[in-house]
Motif scaffolding. Structure first.
Motif, PDB file in Angstrom:
ATOM      1  N   PHE A  22      33.846  35.427  42.053  1.00 18.26           N
ATOM      2  CA  PHE A  22      33.520  34.083  42.547  1.00 18.26           C
ATOM      3  C   PHE A  22      34.773  33.211  42.603  1.00 18.26           C
ATOM      4  O   PHE A  22      35.087  32.603  43.636  1.00 18.26           O
ATOM      5  CB  PHE A  22      32.465  33.465  41.627  1.00 18.26           C
ATOM      6  N   LEU A  23      35.500  33.155  41.495  1.00 18.60           N
ATOM      7  CA  LEU A  23      36.673  32.279  41.412  1.00 18.60           C
ATOM      8  C   LEU A  23      37.822  32.793  42.274  1.00 18.60           C
ATOM      9  O   LEU A  23      38.479  32.007  42.967  1.00 18.60           O
ATOM     10  CB  LEU A  23      37.114  32.155  39.958  1.00 18.60           C
ATOM     11  N   SER A  24      38.066  34.090  42.256  1.00 16.29           N
ATOM     12  CA  SER A  24      39.201  34.648  43.000  1.00 16.29           C
ATOM     13  C   SER A  24      39.063  34.419  44.497  1.00 16.29           C
ATOM     14  O   SER A  24      40.019  34.005  45.167  1.00 16.29           O
ATOM     15  CB  SER A  24      39.332  36.145  42.700  1.00 16.29           C
ATOM     16  N   ILE A  25      37.878  34.686  45.032  1.00 11.20           N
ATOM     17  CA  ILE A  25      37.681  34.509  46.469  1.00 11.20           C
ATOM     18  C   ILE A  25      37.687  33.024  46.829  1.00 11.20           C
ATOM     19  O   ILE A  25      38.226  32.632  47.869  1.00 11.20           O
ATOM     20  CB  ILE A  25      36.376  35.181  46.923  1.00 11.20           C
ATOM     21  N   SER A  26      37.102  32.193  45.978  1.00  8.89           N
ATOM     22  CA  SER A  26      37.049  30.752  46.275  1.00  8.89           C
ATOM     23  C   SER A  26      38.449  30.147  46.323  1.00  8.89           C
ATOM     24  O   SER A  26      38.752  29.320  47.198  1.00  8.89           O
ATOM     25  CB  SER A  26      36.198  30.034  45.223  1.00  8.89           C
ATOM     26  N   ILE A  27      39.324  30.553  45.387  1.00  5.99           N
ATOM     27  CA  ILE A  27      40.684  30.012  45.357  1.00  5.99           C
ATOM     28  C   ILE A  27      41.433  30.336  46.651  1.00  5.99           C
ATOM     29  O   ILE A  27      42.235  29.530  47.135  1.00  5.99           O
ATOM     30  CB  ILE A  27      41.440  30.566  44.131  1.00  5.99           C
ATOM     31  N   ILE A  28      41.163  31.500  47.214  1.00  5.94           N
ATOM     32  CA  ILE A  28      41.846  31.911  48.442  1.00  5.94           C
ATOM     33  C   ILE A  28      41.556  30.953  49.597  1.00  5.94           C
ATOM     34  O   ILE A  28      42.361  30.811  50.522  1.00  5.94           O
ATOM     35  CB  ILE A  28      41.433  33.355  48.810  1.00  5.94           C
ATOM     36  N   ILE A  29      40.429  30.248  49.528  1.00  3.96           N
ATOM     37  CA  ILE A  29      40.002  29.383  50.635  1.00  3.96           C
ATOM     38  C   ILE A  29      40.724  28.038  50.642  1.00  3.96           C
ATOM     39  O   ILE A  29      40.707  27.323  51.647  1.00  3.96           O
ATOM     40  CB  ILE A  29      38.471  29.180  50.559  1.00  3.96           C
ATOM     41  N   ILE A  30      41.395  27.666  49.553  1.00  2.16           N
ATOM     42  CA  ILE A  30      42.013  26.332  49.474  1.00  2.16           C
ATOM     43  C   ILE A  30      42.914  26.031  50.676  1.00  2.16           C
ATOM     44  O   ILE A  30      42.811  24.948  51.274  1.00  2.16           O
ATOM     45  CB  ILE A  30      42.780  26.171  48.145  1.00  2.16           C
ATOM     46  N   PRO A  31      43.827  26.933  51.096  1.00  6.23           N
ATOM     47  CA  PRO A  31      44.675  26.609  52.257  1.00  6.23           C
ATOM     48  C   PRO A  31      43.895  26.389  53.545  1.00  6.23           C
ATOM     49  O   PRO A  31      44.357  25.651  54.422  1.00  6.23           O
ATOM     50  CB  PRO A  31      45.593  27.838  52.374  1.00  6.23           C
ATOM     51  N   ASN A  32      42.724  27.008  53.669  1.00  2.00           N
ATOM     52  CA  ASN A  32      41.928  26.782  54.873  1.00  2.00           C
ATOM     53  C   ASN A  32      41.523  25.325  55.009  1.00  2.00           C
ATOM     54  O   ASN A  32      41.271  24.837  56.112  1.00  2.00           O
ATOM     55  CB  ASN A  32      40.672  27.658  54.849  1.00  2.00           C
ATOM     56  N   GLY A  33      41.457  24.619  53.876  1.00  2.00           N
ATOM     57  CA  GLY A  33      41.049  23.223  53.919  1.00  2.00           C
ATOM     58  C   GLY A  33      42.069  22.298  54.526  1.00  2.00           C
ATOM     59  O   GLY A  33      41.726  21.201  54.981  1.00  2.00           O
ATOM     60  N   TYR A  34      43.361  22.706  54.529  1.00  2.00           N
ATOM     61  CA  TYR A  34      44.362  21.804  55.099  1.00  2.00           C
ATOM     62  C   TYR A  34      45.083  22.373  56.313  1.00  2.00           C
ATOM     63  O   TYR A  34      45.843  21.662  56.964  1.00  2.00           O
ATOM     64  CB  TYR A  34      45.396  21.375  54.039  1.00  2.00           C
ATOM     65  N   LEU A  35      44.861  23.630  56.657  1.00  4.82           N
ATOM     66  CA  LEU A  35      45.603  24.215  57.773  1.00  4.82           C
ATOM     67  C   LEU A  35      45.293  23.539  59.100  1.00  4.82           C
ATOM     68  O   LEU A  35      46.191  23.094  59.816  1.00  4.82           O
ATOM     69  CB  LEU A  35      45.302  25.716  57.860  1.00  4.82           C
ATOM     70  N   ALA A  36      44.022  23.464  59.454  1.00  7.04           N
ATOM     71  CA  ALA A  36      43.652  22.923  60.761  1.00  7.04           C
ATOM     72  C   ALA A  36      43.943  21.432  60.866  1.00  7.04           C
ATOM     73  O   ALA A  36      44.441  20.951  61.883  1.00  7.04           O
ATOM     74  CB  ALA A  36      42.180  23.194  61.040  1.00  7.04           C
ATOM     75  N   LEU A  37      43.646  20.692  59.798  1.00  5.85           N
ATOM     76  CA  LEU A  37      43.784  19.237  59.845  1.00  5.85           C
ATOM     77  C   LEU A  37      45.174  18.757  59.467  1.00  5.85           C
ATOM     78  O   LEU A  37      45.428  17.552  59.457  1.00  5.85           O
ATOM     79  CB  LEU A  37      42.736  18.608  58.916  1.00  5.85           C
ATOM     80  N   SER A  38      46.088  19.657  59.147  1.00  6.11           N
ATOM     81  CA  SER A  38      47.447  19.240  58.807  1.00  6.11           C
ATOM     82  C   SER A  38      48.140  18.567  59.985  1.00  6.11           C
ATOM     83  O   SER A  38      49.056  17.763  59.795  1.00  6.11           O
ATOM     84  CB  SER A  38      48.279  20.438  58.342  1.00  6.11           C
ATOM     85  N   MET A  39      47.685  18.843  61.206  1.00  2.00           N
ATOM     86  CA  MET A  39      48.276  18.208  62.381  1.00  2.00           C
ATOM     87  C   MET A  39      48.036  16.704  62.421  1.00  2.00           C
ATOM     88  O   MET A  39      48.708  15.990  63.158  1.00  2.00           O
ATOM     89  CB  MET A  39      47.716  18.848  63.657  1.00  2.00           C
ATOM     90  N   VAL A  40      47.069  16.239  61.628  1.00  3.81           N
ATOM     91  CA  VAL A  40      46.850  14.790  61.534  1.00  3.81           C
ATOM     92  C   VAL A  40      48.141  14.094  61.105  1.00  3.81           C
ATOM     93  O   VAL A  40      48.457  12.991  61.551  1.00  3.81           O
ATOM     94  CB  VAL A  40      45.716  14.489  60.535  1.00  3.81           C
ATOM     95  N   PHE A  41      48.922  14.757  60.242  1.00  2.46           N
ATOM     96  CA  PHE A  41      50.177  14.191  59.755  1.00  2.46           C
ATOM     97  C   PHE A  41      51.396  14.864  60.386  1.00  2.46           C
ATOM     98  O   PHE A  41      52.386  14.198  60.694  1.00  2.46           O
ATOM     99  CB  PHE A  41      50.246  14.309  58.237  1.00  2.46           C
ATOM    100  N   LEU A  42      51.339  16.173  60.595  1.00  2.00           N
ATOM    101  CA  LEU A  42      52.487  16.874  61.174  1.00  2.00           C
ATOM    102  C   LEU A  42      52.757  16.437  62.608  1.00  2.00           C
ATOM    103  O   LEU A  42      53.906  16.448  63.058  1.00  2.00           O
ATOM    104  CB  LEU A  42      52.260  18.387  61.145  1.00  2.00           C
ATOM    105  N   ALA A  43      51.700  16.064  63.332  1.00  2.00           N
ATOM    106  CA  ALA A  43      51.855  15.714  64.748  1.00  2.00           C
ATOM    107  C   ALA A  43      51.484  14.267  65.027  1.00  2.00           C
ATOM    108  O   ALA A  43      51.169  13.917  66.170  1.00  2.00           O
ATOM    109  CB  ALA A  43      51.005  16.650  65.615  1.00  2.00           C
ATOM    110  N   ASP A  44      51.537  13.418  64.008  1.00  2.00           N
ATOM    111  CA  ASP A  44      51.239  12.005  64.234  1.00  2.00           C
ATOM    112  C   ASP A  44      52.383  11.352  65.008  1.00  2.00           C
ATOM    113  O   ASP A  44      53.541  11.753  64.894  1.00  2.00           O
ATOM    114  CB  ASP A  44      51.030  11.291  62.899  1.00  2.00           C
TER     115      ASP A  44
END
Length: 534
Positions: A22-44
């Motif tokens: 449960f914990l190992s797979i869940s931790i892997i998902i953390i980068p998915n939370g900022y990858l797509a929306l990082s352009m809000v700041f990277l491409a502002d």
């Protein structure tokens, strides 16, 4: 014959083995939370003006309108013109209305009040090139579309674990190469590969956890595990972006934690369910022996002979045609494709509309991310007690109703409109979360990753067009909300036709799928002759 869940029940429901997975797979998902929306700041796009022809390239922005440049009104304030300057050789002391202007031939000067640099300032993605900023995000979602198309079949053929870690490696390498991009075009091509890795890892992790964990823990894994850790990654984005204002340093900081996942290769097992469909019973048996040892229970000996006949009938190679092989799975697939498309339009269309709100972008992003954690807790509670059909239809109908109500709110009551929009987004977030769980429970093991993959692929069409819904909100306001609200209500009503999966064992073969709701009263538990195919 016992089901898979019944056969492995001797392991217990929530032992050290299940908690580790449960914990190992869940931790892997953390980068998915900022990858797509990082352009809000990277491409502002920061405030900018033309560089004067007779000045040095390192001149400062100077927003006090003391420079000889044309001005324009933006948001009720006078600012420097962003895309024009006075042509050289004119008497700037004369009437400004008679002066001839020209394009910014010597480049631009950008305000550094908020950012040290973004990809916009790096490659001057402004004025005639301003379409490249939002298009960069579209390229990411095109990569997500391609990843959804191929990851499902790869995962069903080569295994969930291989695709999971292969996708993580792909997005990590592509992100690091982005730092060395020599042009915007190179950055976009690499960003497409980041998108492919992002969705492939997400789907593979979701399916892997669902197939390994017991029936009672699947809802918690999907909500408090996958989705909650996704929200944690989303929360990290504005915090890191606030302290790191250079786009390269921010991207590097977001990428480096990926290397911490390498040891998890030895902590996360392959799906025993998938191994059985491939006839690899010894490997599946070894995983259960390890799980029993870790949970401190006695292994009961070889246990998979009891499901020998079902698994052997499913060993032949699968393709996307299996998703329409029978009338039952075909109808389920059609409805799910429609629902995924609408859920994605609702979620991303309303999320991308957040920058149109007044206020600090870091705070707005943080509030948006934090609110999702509350939604996931509510979804977890809802999914534990509510039938899947009602749990899916409810948020969709709620979201659509909130958006449709905006039509009757006077435009002067902006607070009420904002409240309804945020309520609609919460409903869309809940529906988007539930549809993942529901789809995984509907599809059988032999095509589960493929089925979720094709649904995700279709939903990415929604992500590609969702920015245009956000654009419609900025341009025509109420009509855009009416369109989105109507689509959400339609999706909610259609979802009532799907089979019920609450407290039902996961189907292993196509013939074990629950029948469509409209067929239940006619022949409950008795599929048609065509639906008996595996």
């Amino acid at each position: 014959m016992d089901s898979y869940d019944e056969v492995i029940s001797f392991l217990g429901e929530w032992g050290p083995y299940q908690r580790s997975v449960f914990l190992s797979i869940s931790i892997i998902i953390i980068p998915n939370g900022y990858l797509a929306l990082s352009m809000v700041f990277l491409a502002d796009t920061p405030p900018h003006r033309c560089q004067l022809s007779n000045s040095s390239a390192d001149e400062t922005f100077l927003g006090n309108l003391s420079l000889p440049l044309p001005t324009e009104e933006v948001g009720g304030q006078q600012v420097y013109s962003r895309c024009s300057r006075y042509r050289a050789g004119q008497d700037l002391g004369s009437n400004g209305s008679t002066l001839v202007t020209e394009r910014c031939l010597d480049g631009w000067v950008y305000s550094t009040d908020r950012y040290v640099s973004t990809i916009v300032t790096q490659w001057d993605l402004v004025c005639d090139q301003k379409w490249k900023g939002p298009f960069t995000t579209s390229v990411f979602f095109l990569g997500v579309l391609f990843g959804s198309a191929i990851s499902g079949q790869l995962s069903d053929r080569y295994g969930r674990k291989v695709v999971l870690f292969g996708a993580i490696a792909l997005r990590t390498i592509a992100s690091l190469l982005q730092l060395a991009s020599q042009s915007w075009e190179m950055f976009c091509v690499l960003y497409c590969f980041v998108g492919m890795g992002e969705i492939s890892s997400y789907i593979a992790a979701f399916v892997l956890g669902i197939e390994i964990l017991s029936k009672s823990e699947r809802v918690a894994f999907s909500t408090l595990g996958i989705c909650m850790f996704y929200a944690f990654g989303y929360i990290l984005l504005p915090i890191l972006a606030y302290y790191i204002r250079d786009w390269k340093m921010l991207l590097l900081t977001l990428t480096m934690p990926e290397f911490l996942y390498i040891p998890l290769w030895w902590c996360i097992p392959e799906s025993p369910r998938w191994l059985l469909t491939q006839g690899r019973k010894e490997e599946a048996e070894a995983i259960l022996k390890y799980a029993a040892r870790k949970n401190g229970v006695s292994h009961v000996g070889p246990i998979f002979m009891t499901i020998h006949s079902d698994m052997d009938s499913s060993k032949h190679s699968r393709s996307y045609l299996d998703l329409i092989a029978t009338s039952n799975i075909r109808n389920v697939t059609i409805i799910l494709l429609w629902m995924w498309l609408i859920c994605t339009i609702g979620y991303y269309g309303l999320s991308l509309n957040t920058p149109n709100l007044h206020g600090d972008p870091y705070i707005n992003c943080l509030i948006s991310a934090a609110s999702e954690t509350l939604v996931y807790v509510m979804v977890w509670r809802l999914m534990r007690i509510s039938p899947r059909r009602m749990a899916t239809a409810g948020p969709l109908l709620f979201s659509g109703t909130m958006l449709l109500l905006i039509h009757w709110v006077p435009s002067t009551l902006q607070f009420v409109i904002t409240t309804l929009v945020m309520a609609g987004k919460s409903g869309a977030t809940a529906a988007f979360t539930i549809i993942y769980i529901y789809s995984l429970e509907l599809y059988p093991t032999v095509v589960r990753n493929m089925g979720v993959g094709v649904c995700s692929m279709t939903s990415r069409i929604g992500t590609v067009i969702s920015p245009y819904f956000a654009y419609m909100v900025a341009q025509i306001g109420i009509l855009a909300f009416i369109v989105m609200g109507s689509l959400m209500v339609m999706a909610g009503l259609v979802s009532l036709l799907l089979p019920e999966t609450h407290n039902k064992p996961l189907p292993e073969t196509i013939s074990q799928m629950q029948p469509m709701y409209c067929q239940v009263h006619a022949r409950v538990g008795s599929p048609t002759h065509s639906d008996r195919r595996d």
